[in-house]
Design an enzyme around this catalytic site. Structure first.
Site, PDB file in Angstrom:
ATOM      1  N   LYS A  21     -20.217  -2.142  24.033  1.00 53.49           N
ATOM      2  CA  LYS A  21     -20.132  -1.153  25.107  1.00 53.49           C
ATOM      3  C   LYS A  21     -21.530  -0.699  25.514  1.00 53.49           C
ATOM      4  CE  LYS A  21     -17.432   3.128  25.895  1.00 53.49           C
ATOM      5  NZ  LYS A  21     -16.483   4.041  25.239  1.00 53.49           N
ATOM      6  N   SER A  32     -10.848   6.359  23.217  1.00 52.26           N
ATOM      7  CA  SER A  32     -11.511   5.405  24.109  1.00 52.26           C
ATOM      8  C   SER A  32     -11.524   3.961  23.627  1.00 52.26           C
ATOM      9  CB  SER A  32     -12.951   5.843  24.372  1.00 52.26           C
ATOM     10  OG  SER A  32     -12.956   6.886  25.298  1.00 52.26           O
ATOM     11  N   SER A  73     -12.266   4.808  27.532  1.00 54.96           N
ATOM     12  CA  SER A  73     -13.398   4.414  28.348  1.00 54.96           C
ATOM     13  C   SER A  73     -13.996   3.061  27.967  1.00 54.96           C
ATOM     14  CB  SER A  73     -14.488   5.471  28.266  1.00 54.96           C
ATOM     15  OG  SER A  73     -14.937   5.599  26.930  1.00 54.96           O
TER      16      SER A  73
END
Lengths: 495, 150
Positions: free
Chosen positions: A79, A184, A160
């Site tokens: 990420k 997330s 996310s």
């Protein structure tokens, strides 16, 4: 090519030994896949050169030195809120669009030390504030499930860590790292039909993870199988000198066995996890897995975690307070975006932050500072921390005592992946309040949780369930998850 | 006769389905009643507070939409204020029972001036550069706000 969406770490290592593929050829296949699926927008930066170099190193260790490492030739994505030296780390924000860290996050360093090959940095909601991967300056990430080029609407990936989830489910890499503050990692894993593990708070180092909510953030693991999640966890977990909030105790690697004794496992079904707005398909899937575990001779019982329904509101207060504090570091002077403003330092700060953050970030800073005003501090912030203890105690009471259970079984999300247009009709806070209902309590208490895909909905989209356990119970969680996985045989996405 | 048979089979199948539903009977059948309580009074944040928040947050461009979102966030938070938390200690860290290490007070890093300055937009002679300090933020007037939101 479709095998790319199913390869496991074990299979790949066997394939390398049999020389059906080599690490470099596999890296190339993954990079091709990234190009083929570029419309899904899983990556912010594709690190082609690194991937190839890492592949060459792995290949050398595999065939020449004959000393291969745990993750040699295993491709991964990370990420874009984890620092990677000399590779831009943007947090999907204008603020850090050109930020090039000079050091590596511990998680990244450990994966590299284990031989893994970096394919790219994955898309996310700006500063990981969201539940859909729809608020990124690089555009939204699309869910490969049900994706049709000719249709102008598509399913969201969840967030996310949506980029990480899509990278894994679409076969661009074998594993990915996300972060998990309120769900997330588990949320996009659930919507994209893969495994998402949120480890115990403090088990995996946060060093180099750009913070959102320090007291809840953990690096998360996204893989296609439970066993792969365990392998990755074994490579990245354990104390880190550079993060004082890692648990000091040496980490015992987890092991997964096929003959895991389920008869000793007591599983709680918390009744508060059926909330208003949950889809019938999700409930049916929850019930299906409960039955399945009972057939495996596990002991099931109904339990109560009375403060669950207020957890999301408490979480939102604490989240906004910590965000207000954390975002104070972005002033445009030392790094990151700097506005054209020379009248005064304060004006520079204000302009920089107004232009550098999107409205979700700005609104959370505003609300956080409101809750932290000295006249509101006790009313909101301290109150929320007190409620946080009650929420955490709910878990402690369930996991301890004579009548205790070993793990909890709940849904992960309230529905299958929403359509982008439907999702965008809601405000960010409502999106999160809806999507994070089942996931954020684990962050409030710091306990581990895993999401595993179970079956397809009427819309042919993944439906998942979540297991939670007490502090450092990763091994039990993963073994039970593995048993479920063996039985449900969830399919890979057809691309 | 055939119809009756079909009917009985149908009933049996239904019965078995109901039974199998009961096996999973630990999964609740109705949503839980929430402990949240909506406060009836509307949340309004006054202009002074907004100005204060703007100064504290160092974020400009406070628009009508921004105010609305703030008021909604407060209303969302207000739903939990009625819950009794007497004699409950705040939980600041989930690792409160762990001993967290403190490193010894020794310099272990350094000589990285170049690295540190690398990401700054403007530097001069190995310094970060800032505009003049000690000037408070200018009040943003309503007209300007409109300009900014356009």
């Amino acid at each position: 090519m479709n095998k790319l969406t199913t390869y496991t770490i074990k299979e790949l290592h066997k394939i390398y030994r049999d020389k059906l593929l080599t690490p470099t050829s596999f890296v190339d296949l993954c990079l091709q896949k990234v190009k083929q699926t570029s419309e899904l927008n899983a990556f912010v930066t594709v690190t082609e050169d690194e991937a190839e170099n890492h592949g060459v190193e792995s290949e050398k260790r595999f065939y020449i030195d004959k000393k291969s490492r745990m993750l040699d030739g295993i491709t991964f994505g990370i990420k874009d809120n984890f620092c990677t030296s000399n590779i831009t780390t943007t947090c999907a924000s204008e603020m850090l669009k050109n930020f090039v860290p000079t050091y590596d996050a511990t998680v990244y360093a450990r994966l590299r030390a284990a031989g893994a090959c970096l394919i790219g940095k994955c898309n996310l909601d700006e500063f990981a504030m969201g539940a859909g991967t729809v608020d990124s300056i690089f555009g939204p990430t699309r869910n490969p499930w049900g994706y049709d080029k000719s249709n102008d609407d598509w399913r969201i990936s969840g967030g996310s860590s949506g980029g990480s989830a899509v990278a894994v489910s679409s076969g661009a890499c074998v594993a990915a790292i996300g972060s998990d503050t309120g769900g997330s990692t588990r949320n996009p894993a659930a919507l994209c039909g893969i495994v998402g593990l949120k480890p115990t708070y403090g088990l995996v180092s946060r060093y180099g993870l750009i913070p959102l909510v320090n007291s809840m953030d953990v690096p998360g693991i996204l893989t296609r199988t439970v066993e792969d999640a365990a392998t990755i966890l074994n490579c990245i977990a354990g104390p880190d000198f550079l993060d004082s909030t890692t648990i000091k105790k040496e980490f015992d690697p987890v092991s997964i066995t096929d003959d895991f004794d389920m008869t000793k496992i007591k599983i709680g079904i918390p009744k508060e996890y059926y909330c208003e707005g949950m889809s019938q398909e999700v409930i049916d899937t929850w019930r299906y897995v409960a039955d399945l575990l009972e057939n495996q001779k596990a002991v099931l019982k109904s339990v109560s975690l009375p403060h669950t329904s207020v957890s999301i509101a408490v979480y939102s207060i604490l989240n906004q307070c910590e965000v207000a504090s954390n975002m104070a570091r972005y002033d445009g002077l030392e790094y990151g975006f700097r506005a054209e403003e020379n009248y005064s330092t304060e004006e520079l700060y204000a302009s920089t932050r107004s232009q550098g953050f999107n409205d979700v970030v700005r609104c959370r800073i505003f609300a956080g500072n409101y809750f932290l005003l000295s006249r509101n501090y006790d009313k909101y912030f301290v109150k929320a921390q007190k409620l946080r203890r009650l929420i955490s105690n709910d878990f402690k009471n369930i996991f301890n005592g004579d009548d205790h259970v070993n793990i909890l079984l709940t849904p992960t999300t309230l529905s299958d992946a929403p359509l982008y247009k439907d999702f965008m009709s809601k405000h960010n806070r409502d999106q999160c309040a809806f999507q994070d209902y089942c996931t954020q309590p684990a962050n409030m208490a710091g306990i581990p949780a895993i999401s595993i895909p179970i079956r397809l909905s009427k819309n042919n989209l993944p439906l998942s369930v979540q297991l939670m356990g007490p502090f450092l119970s990763e091994e039990i969680l993963l073994n039970v998850a593995k048993r479920i996985e063996n039985i449900v045989k969830f399919p890979a996405v057809a691309l | 006769m055939k119809f009756k048979f079909a009917f009985i089979t149908f009933c049996k199948v239904k019965y078995i389905q109901i039974l199998s539903r009961n096996i999973g009977g630990k999964v609740p059948t109705t949503p839980v009643n929430t402990l949240e309580k909506y406060q009836n009074k509307k949340v309004v944040v006054d202009k002074n507070t907004l100005n204060l928040l703007e100064r504290l947050s160092l974020v400009k461009c406070d628009t009508t939409k921004g105010t609305k979102v703030l008021e909604d966030s407060i209303a969302f938070a207000d739903k939990i204020l009625h819950i009794n938390t007497d004699n409950v200690e705040p939980l600041y860290s989930v690792l409160e029972e762990e001993n967290l290490h403190l490193r010894t007070d020794k310099v272990t890093q350094g000589n990285c001036q170049k690295d540190i300055l690398k990401n700054a937009s403007i530097t001069e002679d190995d310094y970060f550069v800032a505009p003049p300090g000690n000037i408070p933020l200018q009040d943003i007037k309503a007209e300007e706000i409109c300009e900014l939101t356009k």
